[in-house]
Write an enzyme that holds these catalytic residues in place. Structure first.
Site, mmCIF file in Angstrom:
data_model
loop_
_atom_site.group_PDB
_atom_site.id
_atom_site.type_symbol
_atom_site.label_atom_id
_atom_site.label_comp_id
_atom_site.label_asym_id
_atom_site.label_seq_id
_atom_site.Cartn_x
_atom_site.Cartn_y
_atom_site.Cartn_z
ATOM 1 N N GLU A 306 0.820 -1.130 0.150
ATOM 2 C CA GLU A 306 -0.003 -0.154 0.041
ATOM 3 C C GLU A 306 0.699 1.249 0.063
ATOM 4 O O GLU A 306 0.210 2.459 -0.117
ATOM 5 C CB GLU A 306 -0.940 0.237 1.139
ATOM 6 C CG GLU A 306 -1.918 -1.039 1.486
ATOM 7 C CD GLU A 306 -2.673 -0.917 2.725
ATOM 8 O OE1 GLU A 306 -2.447 0.196 3.350
ATOM 9 O OE2 GLU A 306 -3.373 -1.963 3.005
ATOM 10 N N GLY A 307 2.316 1.062 -0.030
ATOM 11 C CA GLY A 307 2.824 2.326 0.261
ATOM 12 C C GLY A 307 3.265 2.837 1.650
ATOM 13 O O GLY A 307 3.709 3.718 2.025
#
EC number: 2.4.2.21
Length: 338
Positions: A306-307
């Protein structure tokens, strides 16, 4: 986006490096000289000092700031999931994108805390790529289209770019890209992903090995199309667009780093402006970081994607620049020793 970030063929990228902006050593040296005058023992802020110099060299100023931080999360679905390599259905990708858009995911909280503007970019989630173990995941056109979409998503006014991904099955894709570009044994690049047991990991390794063998004769960028997904291609496009704008990039963990392996294979200079946000718990990430010759900023045992690790690393970068720009020099503070 400027016309120069739009590509027609994968070969356009392979030959791109000599035309890209380079690290400006003059500003990095100026940042280092400032560090030597700040009210602290030389080198006492460790990697924070190195990060400030890195940002100075890429942003072209001795005192860089992060006024605008952009975070992009690209999402895609993968035909290789038909091989049973993931314990969750691909509908979860769509559901998680909705969760991102509603503000309910970890990346939402971390971007809010770190001051990053988050955008989620779904890429044809209703049309998964092909199964790379039986054919090419994408045609050249499909891959180039995704690269261009990734490039177009980058804000050229940003001071830093955070990259992440979402896609059921993309840990298998990451293993295939890493294995396909860097070699070794397929099993060395395969981890648990979203929860595979030992049997699941063995299956993933067999599928990865099949796909890599099938596409072994291709160039690195051709392997991005054959083995990758739309979100991996979009990450590559965003990396290149950021480089054209002299925007440093923070890659997330294993999947995001592996997405850039074709760029590494094409020309390592394409990744000189990139940092790796954190060391993923996925076992292949350590070898990937070594191949990239980049030490992760953080090591927290995370493997979410997701970062999320990159967004946490942004806080470290902000801390580095806060000290670099805000601390008094010995002369300003009237402290002996400067």
């Amino acid at each position: 986006m400027p016309e120069t970030t739009i590509f027609s063929h994968l070969s356009d990228i392979s030959d791109l490096a000599p035309s890209l902006p380079e690290f400006d050593q003059q500003f990095a040296d100026a940042a280092r000289a400032r560090q030597a005058q700040l009210t602290k023992p030389p080198g006492s802020l460790g990697k924070l000092e190195e990060l400030a110099e890195f940002l100075a060299g890429w942003r072209g100023t001795a005192q860089p700031e992060i006024r605008e931080a952009q975070a992009l999360v690209f999402a895609g679905n993968h035909g290789v999931c038909d091989r049973g390599v993931n314990p969750f259905p691909q509908e979860v990708t769509v559901q998680m994108v909705a969760n991102f858009e509603a503000g309910g995911a970890a990346i939402n909280q971390l971007c809010q805390l770190s001051g990053a503007n988050l955008s989620v970019v779904p890429l044809e989630l209703d049309r998964p790529t092909g199964d790379f173990s039986t054919g090419a995941a994408m045609s050249e056109k499909e891959c180039v289209d995704a690269i261009n979409l990734g490039a177009a998503a980058v804000s050229t006014s940003a001071d830093i770019l955070i990259l992440g991904e979402m896609g059921i099955g993309n840990s298998t894709v990451a293993a295939a890209l890493a294995h396909g570009i860097l070699g070794g044994d397929a099993k060395d690049w395969v981890g648990r992903g979203t929860g595979s047991d030992s049997d699941g990991q063995s299956l993933k390794a067999r599928v990865v090995a099949e796909g890599v063998k099938r596409h072994a004769s291709l160039s690195p960028m051709e392997k991005l199309a054959a083995l990758g997904g739309r979100e991996q291609a979009a990450i590559c496009g965003a990396v290149i667009a950021a480089r054209r704008a002299r925007i440093p990039v923070v890659l997330d963990g294993y999947i995001c780093t592996a997405a850039c392996a074709p760029l590494l294979g094409a020309d390592p200079r394409l990744l000189e402006h990139c940092l790796i946000g954190h060391a993923s718990a996925e076992p292949g990430h350590k070898a990937l970081c070594a191949a990239f010759d980049k030490a992760p900023i953080l090591d927290l045992g995370m493997a979410l994607g997701e970062g999320s690790g990159a967004a946490l690393a942004l806080m470290v970068l902000r801390g580095a620049l806060s000290c670099h720009n805000g601390m008094a020099t010995f002369a300003e503070a009237g402290v002996a020793g400067g």
